[in-house]
Motif scaffolding. Structure first.
Motif, PDB file in Angstrom:
ATOM      1  N   PRO A  90       0.808  -1.218   0.000  1.00  0.00           N
ATOM      2  CA  PRO A  90       0.000   0.000   0.000  1.00  0.00           C
ATOM      3  C   PRO A  90       0.841   1.268   0.000  1.00  0.00           C
ATOM      4  O   PRO A  90       0.412   2.294  -0.523  1.00  0.00           O
ATOM      5  N   ALA A  91       2.031   1.187   0.595  1.00  0.00           N
ATOM      6  CA  ALA A  91       2.949   2.333   0.685  1.00  0.00           C
ATOM      7  C   ALA A  91       4.290   1.790   1.141  1.00  0.00           C
ATOM      8  O   ALA A  91       4.534   0.588   1.037  1.00  0.00           O
ATOM      9  N   PHE A  92       5.147   2.662   1.660  1.00  0.00           N
ATOM     10  CA  PHE A  92       6.458   2.226   2.115  1.00  0.00           C
ATOM     11  C   PHE A  92       6.531   2.024   3.629  1.00  0.00           C
ATOM     12  O   PHE A  92       7.413   1.331   4.114  1.00  0.00           O
ATOM     13  N   THR A  93       5.646   2.676   4.392  1.00  0.00           N
ATOM     14  CA  THR A  93       5.683   2.574   5.847  1.00  0.00           C
ATOM     15  C   THR A  93       4.274   2.580   6.419  1.00  0.00           C
ATOM     16  O   THR A  93       3.303   2.943   5.738  1.00  0.00           O
ATOM     17  N   GLY A  94       4.183   2.212   7.698  1.00  0.00           N
ATOM     18  CA  GLY A  94       2.908   2.288   8.376  1.00  0.00           C
ATOM     19  C   GLY A  94       2.382   3.707   8.468  1.00  0.00           C
ATOM     20  O   GLY A  94       1.180   3.941   8.330  1.00  0.00           O
ATOM     21  N   ASP A  95       3.261   4.676   8.688  1.00  0.00           N
ATOM     22  CA  ASP A  95       2.828   6.076   8.744  1.00  0.00           C
ATOM     23  C   ASP A  95       2.223   6.520   7.415  1.00  0.00           C
ATOM     24  O   ASP A  95       1.274   7.312   7.387  1.00  0.00           O
ATOM     25  N   ASP A  96       2.781   6.014   6.318  1.00  0.00           N
ATOM     26  CA  ASP A  96       2.196   6.308   5.007  1.00  0.00           C
ATOM     27  C   ASP A  96       0.744   5.830   4.940  1.00  0.00           C
ATOM     28  O   ASP A  96      -0.135   6.526   4.426  1.00  0.00           O
ATOM     29  N   VAL A  97       0.509   4.635   5.455  1.00  0.00           N
ATOM     30  CA  VAL A  97      -0.843   4.074   5.418  1.00  0.00           C
ATOM     31  C   VAL A  97      -1.790   4.897   6.276  1.00  0.00           C
ATOM     32  O   VAL A  97      -2.962   5.099   5.927  1.00  0.00           O
ATOM     33  N   ILE A 100      -3.002   7.677   4.232  1.00  0.00           N
ATOM     34  CA  ILE A 100      -3.994   7.199   3.273  1.00  0.00           C
ATOM     35  C   ILE A 100      -5.342   7.011   3.958  1.00  0.00           C
ATOM     36  O   ILE A 100      -6.396   7.368   3.405  1.00  0.00           O
ATOM     37  N   MET A 101      -5.335   6.487   5.164  1.00  0.00           N
ATOM     38  CA  MET A 101      -6.583   6.235   5.894  1.00  0.00           C
ATOM     39  C   MET A 101      -7.317   7.536   6.209  1.00  0.00           C
ATOM     40  O   MET A 101      -8.555   7.562   6.256  1.00  0.00           O
ATOM     41  N   GLU A 102      -6.568   8.604   6.399  1.00  0.00           N
ATOM     42  CA  GLU A 102      -7.205   9.905   6.614  1.00  0.00           C
ATOM     43  C   GLU A 102      -7.981  10.328   5.362  1.00  0.00           C
ATOM     44  O   GLU A 102      -9.108  10.811   5.437  1.00  0.00           O
ATOM     45  N   ALA A 103      -7.361  10.133   4.209  1.00  0.00           N
ATOM     46  CA  ALA A 103      -8.045  10.446   2.947  1.00  0.00           C
ATOM     47  C   ALA A 103      -9.229   9.522   2.722  1.00  0.00           C
ATOM     48  O   ALA A 103     -10.273   9.942   2.202  1.00  0.00           O
ATOM     49  N   GLU A 104      -9.089   8.270   3.124  1.00  0.00           N
ATOM     50  CA  GLU A 104     -10.186   7.305   2.990  1.00  0.00           C
ATOM     51  C   GLU A 104     -11.384   7.733   3.829  1.00  0.00           C
ATOM     52  O   GLU A 104     -12.529   7.729   3.346  1.00  0.00           O
ATOM     53  N   ARG A 105     -11.146   8.113   5.075  1.00  0.00           N
ATOM     54  CA  ARG A 105     -12.241   8.529   5.954  1.00  0.00           C
ATOM     55  C   ARG A 105     -12.938   9.781   5.417  1.00  0.00           C
ATOM     56  O   ARG A 105     -14.167   9.898   5.478  1.00  0.00           O
ATOM     57  N   ALA A 106     -12.166  10.697   4.872  1.00  0.00           N
ATOM     58  CA  ALA A 106     -12.750  11.942   4.342  1.00  0.00           C
ATOM     59  C   ALA A 106     -13.545  11.701   3.068  1.00  0.00           C
ATOM     60  O   ALA A 106     -14.466  12.457   2.749  1.00  0.00           O
ATOM     61  N   SER A 107     -13.208  10.641   2.345  1.00  0.00           N
ATOM     62  CA  SER A 107     -13.840  10.407   1.038  1.00  0.00           C
ATOM     63  C   SER A 107     -15.129   9.611   1.124  1.00  0.00           C
ATOM     64  O   SER A 107     -15.994   9.712   0.261  1.00  0.00           O
ATOM     65  N   ARG A 109     -15.375   6.537   0.457  1.00  0.00           N
ATOM     66  CA  ARG A 109     -15.343   5.649  -0.696  1.00  0.00           C
ATOM     67  C   ARG A 109     -14.696   4.326  -0.302  1.00  0.00           C
ATOM     68  O   ARG A 109     -14.033   4.217   0.724  1.00  0.00           O
ATOM     69  N   VAL A 110     -14.889   3.302  -1.127  1.00  0.00           N
ATOM     70  CA  VAL A 110     -14.301   1.988  -0.869  1.00  0.00           C
ATOM     71  C   VAL A 110     -12.823   2.011  -1.222  1.00  0.00           C
ATOM     72  O   VAL A 110     -12.428   2.481  -2.296  1.00  0.00           O
ATOM     73  N   LEU A 111     -12.002   1.496  -0.320  1.00  0.00           N
ATOM     74  CA  LEU A 111     -10.576   1.313  -0.561  1.00  0.00           C
ATOM     75  C   LEU A 111     -10.222  -0.126  -0.228  1.00  0.00           C
ATOM     76  O   LEU A 111     -10.518  -0.612   0.865  1.00  0.00           O
ATOM     77  N   MET A 112      -9.602  -0.800  -1.178  1.00  0.00           N
ATOM     78  CA  MET A 112      -9.214  -2.199  -0.958  1.00  0.00           C
ATOM     79  C   MET A 112      -7.841  -2.437  -1.562  1.00  0.00           C
ATOM     80  O   MET A 112      -7.479  -1.836  -2.587  1.00  0.00           O
ATOM     81  N   GLY A 310      -8.358  -7.335   2.825  1.00  0.00           N
ATOM     82  CA  GLY A 310      -7.636  -6.300   2.100  1.00  0.00           C
ATOM     83  C   GLY A 310      -8.058  -4.888   2.429  1.00  0.00           C
ATOM     84  O   GLY A 310      -7.854  -3.977   1.614  1.00  0.00           O
ATOM     85  N   ASN A 311      -8.630  -4.669   3.616  1.00  0.00           N
ATOM     86  CA  ASN A 311      -9.012  -3.307   3.975  1.00  0.00           C
ATOM     87  C   ASN A 311      -7.795  -2.530   4.498  1.00  0.00           C
ATOM     88  O   ASN A 311      -6.714  -3.085   4.705  1.00  0.00           O
ATOM     89  N   SER A 312      -7.990  -1.237   4.709  1.00  0.00           N
ATOM     90  CA  SER A 312      -6.857  -0.374   5.072  1.00  0.00           C
ATOM     91  C   SER A 312      -6.316  -0.690   6.461  1.00  0.00           C
ATOM     92  O   SER A 312      -5.109  -0.525   6.706  1.00  0.00           O
ATOM     93  N   ALA A 313      -7.175  -1.141   7.374  1.00  0.00           N
ATOM     94  CA  ALA A 313      -6.689  -1.511   8.708  1.00  0.00           C
ATOM     95  C   ALA A 313      -5.749  -2.705   8.615  1.00  0.00           C
ATOM     96  O   ALA A 313      -4.718  -2.757   9.311  1.00  0.00           O
ATOM     97  N   GLN A 314      -6.077  -3.656   7.768  1.00  0.00           N
ATOM     98  CA  GLN A 314      -5.201  -4.810   7.577  1.00  0.00           C
ATOM     99  C   GLN A 314      -3.909  -4.391   6.883  1.00  0.00           C
ATOM    100  O   GLN A 314      -2.833  -4.906   7.198  1.00  0.00           O
ATOM    101  N   ALA A 315      -4.017  -3.439   5.956  1.00  0.00           N
ATOM    102  CA  ALA A 315      -2.825  -2.922   5.293  1.00  0.00           C
ATOM    103  C   ALA A 315      -1.907  -2.243   6.300  1.00  0.00           C
ATOM    104  O   ALA A 315      -0.674  -2.383   6.241  1.00  0.00           O
ATOM    105  N   LEU A 316      -2.487  -1.510   7.236  1.00  0.00           N
ATOM    106  CA  LEU A 316      -1.695  -0.860   8.280  1.00  0.00           C
ATOM    107  C   LEU A 316      -1.002  -1.893   9.155  1.00  0.00           C
ATOM    108  O   LEU A 316       0.176  -1.740   9.504  1.00  0.00           O
ATOM    109  N   ASN A 317      -1.712  -2.957   9.504  1.00  0.00           N
ATOM    110  CA  ASN A 317      -1.123  -3.993  10.353  1.00  0.00           C
ATOM    111  C   ASN A 317       0.097  -4.639   9.692  1.00  0.00           C
ATOM    112  O   ASN A 317       1.131  -4.839  10.331  1.00  0.00           O
ATOM    113  N   VAL A 318      -0.038  -4.962   8.410  1.00  0.00           N
ATOM    114  CA  VAL A 318       1.079  -5.643   7.759  1.00  0.00           C
ATOM    115  C   VAL A 318       2.239  -4.684   7.522  1.00  0.00           C
ATOM    116  O   VAL A 318       3.409  -5.064   7.667  1.00  0.00           O
ATOM    117  N   MET A 319       1.956  -3.425   7.206  1.00  0.00           N
ATOM    118  CA  MET A 319       3.047  -2.472   7.010  1.00  0.00           C
ATOM    119  C   MET A 319       3.723  -2.125   8.332  1.00  0.00           C
ATOM    120  O   MET A 319       4.944  -1.887   8.372  1.00  0.00           O
TER     121      MET A 319
END
Length: 347
Positions: A90-97, A100-107, A109-112, A310-319
């Motif tokens: 999803p990105a290079f670091t957990g902070d990057d994710v 992204i999650m901030e933009a997801e919450r504001a939008s 919209r679906v992110l997967m 494949g949701n953003s929370a899972q992406a954050l966990n793996v990053m």
């Protein structure tokens, strides 16, 4: 409602995603972009990624490009009001994710994200057996995922740390880490690792990662991710109180990882332990993961169903786990670690 898709990055993965969407049938690819589009592309080709994001007729964006653009393109597409499917990482670091999650919450919209290994038939059966409780608690796991690369690898963007962000861990090992998290449902807080590039010797592009991890439930994991596995290999083992599951091989279009075989057995079939005769072996001859993943995404977009794989929370966990592996693994080579952190920070 008509769902129109733009695909950014129309190489192998972009084409796989287009085919999977066609099989699902609920969305139509309207435009694609690639720096080197196929000579005979069946879809209209945009002049830039931004053209797809700005296209008012497109309401879904698939990002299948190189690693360094995943974060900025995802944020830009979400801010433009598009549903987004993005390949890993999803990105290079957990902070990057987190950004992204901030933009997801504001939008709204679906992110997967594309963690298709969760959708492999063998993995789905493993998860079903584990969640049933029939074999008791998970005690420990072991995962090995490796491939062989040749000198041509050095000519690709994956050997450029500023574009790739890392080596085999971000390229392939991320899938195995995601499966560990998928199976346990808990983060791994205790992490010890060795990260090295002793063969290809590309700064910031590791060719081997060895790690041991443990979560709050005491589940221990042994993990090896490598690009010096001269014969491609996928192996995931889960040992529980009353049995075990071993998935060897992974069904892919290339066939590089062999036949996908899941072995299941109880640990007391014949005292004092299981034997080979007591094992049940399931074989999976077709890779349906891409189709299942497209269906899962379109269910979220069209039906409002939650993204559970494949949701953003899972992406954050793996990053976040990858952050820990890189931090601990490069402790033996602080100069390399410092360089890598600088690159990842710029990503």
């Amino acid at each position: 409602m008509a769902y129109n898709v733009g695909i950014i990055g129309f190489g192998k993965m972009g084409q796989i995603r287009a085919q999977s969407l066609a099989e699902d049938g609920r969305a139509t690819v309207r435009q694609v972009y690639d720096v080197s589009p196929p000579p005979k592309c069946e879809f209209p080709v945009a002049a830039s990624a931004q053209e797809i994001i700005d296209n008012p007729a497109i309401n879904i964006v698939f990002i299948c490009a190189t690693n360094e653009v995943n974060k900025p393109l995802t944020i830009a597409a979400l801010r433009a009001g598009k549903h987004v499917f993005c390949e890993k990482p999803p990105a290079f670091t957990g902070d990057d994710v987190r950004e992204i999650m901030e933009a997801e919450r504001a939008s709204d919209r679906v992110l997967m994200y594309g963690f298709n290994h969760r959708h492999h038939a063998g993995v789905m059966k493993m998860k079903q057996v584990i969640d049933s409780g029939a074999y008791g608690r998970v005690l420990w796991m072991r995962g090995r995922y490796g491939k062989s690369v040749d000198g041509d690898y050095l000519k690709t963007w994956r050997a450029d740390r500023e574009r790739a962000g890392g080596g085999i861990l971000l390229d392939q090992g991320i899938h195995m880490l995601d499966l560990f998290l998928h199976i346990t449902g808990k983060p791994f807080d205790d992490v010890h690792a060795f990260v090295s590039s002793r063969y290809w010797k590309i700064p910031g592009i590791e060719d081997n990662v060895f790690a041991i991890m443990r979560n709050a439930d005491g589940v221990e994991v042994s993990f090896h991710s490598t690009m010096t596995q001269w014969r491609h290999l996928f192996s995931l083992e889960v040992f529980m109180e009353r049995g075990y599951l071993v998935l060897n091989g992974l069904k892919t279009s290339s066939g590089s990882y062999g036949e996908e075989e899941l072995t299941i057995a109880r640990n007391r079939a014949t005292a004092p332990a299981a034997n080979f005769a007591s094992e049940e072996r399931l074989h999976y001859a077709t890779d349906t993961s891409w189709a299942r993943e497209a269906e899962h995404f379109m269910d979220a977009v069209a039906l409002g169903m939650p993204v559970t794989y494949g949701n953003s929370a899972q992406a954050l966990n793996v990053m976040s786990l990858i952050d820990r592996i890189y931090t601990h693994g490069h402790a033996v080579a602080p100069d390399l670690h410092e360089k890598l952190q600088m690159v990842r920070a710029r990503g």
